[in-house]
Design a protein around this motif. Structure first.
Motif, mmCIF file in Angstrom:
data_model
loop_
_atom_site.group_PDB
_atom_site.id
_atom_site.type_symbol
_atom_site.label_atom_id
_atom_site.label_comp_id
_atom_site.label_asym_id
_atom_site.label_seq_id
_atom_site.Cartn_x
_atom_site.Cartn_y
_atom_site.Cartn_z
ATOM 1 N N PRO A 161 0.810 -1.228 0.000
ATOM 2 C CA PRO A 161 0.000 0.000 0.000
ATOM 3 C C PRO A 161 0.838 1.270 0.000
ATOM 4 O O PRO A 161 0.518 2.230 -0.719
ATOM 5 C CB PRO A 161 -0.836 -0.141 1.277
ATOM 6 N N ALA A 162 1.928 1.296 0.765
ATOM 7 C CA ALA A 162 2.764 2.502 0.832
ATOM 8 C C ALA A 162 3.374 2.841 -0.519
ATOM 9 O O ALA A 162 3.661 4.017 -0.807
ATOM 10 C CB ALA A 162 3.861 2.316 1.872
ATOM 11 N N ASP A 163 3.582 1.834 -1.376
ATOM 12 C CA ASP A 163 4.145 2.095 -2.694
ATOM 13 C C ASP A 163 3.233 2.984 -3.525
ATOM 14 O O ASP A 163 3.696 3.750 -4.383
ATOM 15 C CB ASP A 163 4.386 0.784 -3.445
ATOM 16 N N GLU A 212 1.616 5.506 -2.665
ATOM 17 C CA GLU A 212 1.807 6.934 -2.395
ATOM 18 C C GLU A 212 2.945 7.522 -3.227
ATOM 19 O O GLU A 212 3.033 8.748 -3.389
ATOM 20 C CB GLU A 212 2.079 7.156 -0.906
ATOM 21 N N LYS A 213 3.807 6.660 -3.754
ATOM 22 C CA LYS A 213 4.919 7.115 -4.586
ATOM 23 C C LYS A 213 4.567 7.117 -6.073
ATOM 24 O O LYS A 213 5.352 7.586 -6.891
ATOM 25 C CB LYS A 213 6.133 6.217 -4.352
ATOM 26 N N GLU A 216 -8.193 4.724 0.851
ATOM 27 C CA GLU A 216 -8.341 4.835 2.304
ATOM 28 C C GLU A 216 -6.978 4.863 3.001
ATOM 29 O O GLU A 216 -6.160 3.959 2.857
ATOM 30 C CB GLU A 216 -9.159 3.658 2.814
ATOM 31 N N GLY A 217 -6.713 5.926 3.761
ATOM 32 C CA GLY A 217 -5.508 6.016 4.570
ATOM 33 C C GLY A 217 -4.246 6.374 3.813
ATOM 34 O O GLY A 217 -3.171 6.436 4.416
ATOM 35 N N LEU A 218 -4.348 6.605 2.504
ATOM 36 C CA LEU A 218 -3.166 6.911 1.707
ATOM 37 C C LEU A 218 -3.314 8.258 1.019
ATOM 38 O O LEU A 218 -4.423 8.682 0.691
ATOM 39 C CB LEU A 218 -2.943 5.836 0.635
ATOM 40 N N ASN A 219 -2.182 8.906 0.786
ATOM 41 C CA ASN A 219 -2.149 10.125 -0.001
ATOM 42 C C ASN A 219 -1.600 9.774 -1.380
ATOM 43 O O ASN A 219 -0.404 9.510 -1.532
ATOM 44 C CB ASN A 219 -1.257 11.178 0.663
ATOM 45 N N ILE A 220 -2.480 9.737 -2.362
ATOM 46 C CA ILE A 220 -2.032 9.349 -3.698
ATOM 47 C C ILE A 220 -2.168 10.524 -4.659
ATOM 48 O O ILE A 220 -2.909 11.479 -4.414
ATOM 49 C CB ILE A 220 -2.811 8.132 -4.230
ATOM 50 N N SER A 265 -8.788 8.276 -4.918
ATOM 51 C CA SER A 265 -8.423 8.242 -3.504
ATOM 52 C C SER A 265 -8.372 6.803 -3.013
ATOM 53 O O SER A 265 -9.061 5.926 -3.549
ATOM 54 C CB SER A 265 -9.420 9.048 -2.651
#
Length: 288
Positions: free
Chosen positions: A228-230, A232-233, A253-257, A251
């Motif tokens: 999931p963190a990937d 955001e990049k 959930e919980g991530l800034n994309i 969007s």
């Protein structure tokens, strides 16, 4: 659903009572299915749908039609009966015998069932929630598209109740696998990444086309594990399916994309062009 459905060799009214409770596959979800895009009366990428269904049927011990042309000819009869030249088609092969609850009077090893519906109007961009531990990638039946689909439908309803369009399903390691009814892609510069089959995702037909057939200058599509963190990049995140083609994710959930660049639009255009060529080739063959 349109007025008529296909049941083996018969075109029936969709309200007909023609299935038996003793068909073990109907009670246990013992069967395989696929969703096909009908475009200008052509079953788009039918060979790929056929190959996947046949492979999954072998794994699940579901008897399956031996000839692709046998199934294709019957599905095209359904397209004609419904006038469904631009539609979505659901195709199911159900195992009829075996298990503990086989009923009497079952005469065939399998049933072929198909029906069509209008193409859904999807939003221009989608919002995704996250569902942890929803796929077990080490399962013998991982990446198998089987008729037992209830958990996906539950998660799809839950996602909508929470204000999302879909869930991103994570596997037991926390890696991204897929969505409840779509594959997922992330764009990093010139590289478009999608989780490998070892993540537990289904081998979607649109996913396969993007990996092997859709070639766009400036972009390379590859399989790569994603967390999931990937996302955001990533410059863009997209989902794909037979009924959606490609949709941008706005969007998660919980991530800034982010939603930057033109990869989604370029790939969508290339997919549409590929489908147009496919239809043209099939039309030319049929005219000979």
């Amino acid at each position: 659903m349109h007025r008529f459905l296909l049941h083996n060799d018969q075109i029936l009214d969709a309200s007909a009572r023609d299935l038996a409770a003793g068909q073990v596959g109907l009670l246990a979800g013992w069967g395989v299915f696929s969703t096909i895009r009908v475009a200008e009366g052509v079953l788009f990428a039918f060979e790929r749908h056929w190959d996947r269904m046949r492979r999954d049927a072998k794994k699940l011990r579901v008897p399956f039609p031996p000839e692709m042309e046998w199934m294709q000819s019957r599905l095209l009869r359904l397209v004609e009966a419904n006038g469904a030249r631009e539609a979505t088609m659901r195709v199911v092969v159900v195992r009829n015998r075996g298990g503990l609850w086989q009923g009497p009077g079952i005469e065939t090893d399998f049933d072929l069932i198909a029906f069509t519906s209008d193409i859904a109007a999807w939003p221009g961009a989608v919002r995704l929630g996250i569902k942890p531990a929803a796929r077990y990638s080490q399962s013998e039946f991982s990446s198998t598209k089987m008729l037992s689909w209830a958990q996906n439908l539950v998660w799809y309803e839950q996602a909508h109740e929470r204000g999302f369009d879909e869930y991103v399903l994570l596997n037991e390691r926390g890696d991204i696998a897929e969505c409840t009814s779509a594959n997922i892609f992330a764009v990093f510069g010139s590289t478009v990444c999608t989780p490998p089959l070892s993540s537990g995702c289904l081998p979607g037909v649109t996913r396969a086309l993007l990996l092997s057939e859709i070639k766009v200058s400036g972009y390379t599509t590859v399989e790569r594990p994603l967390m999931p963190a990937d996302l955001e990049k990533a410059d863009q995140v997209m989902i794909s399916s037979t009924t959606r083609d490609l949709l941008v994710v706005e969007s998660i959930e919980g991530l800034n994309i982010r939603n930057e660049g033109h990869a989604a639009a370029v790939l969508e255009e290339a997919l549409a062009a590929y489908r147009a060529r496919y239809i043209q080739e099939r039309a030319a063959t049929a005219a000979r």
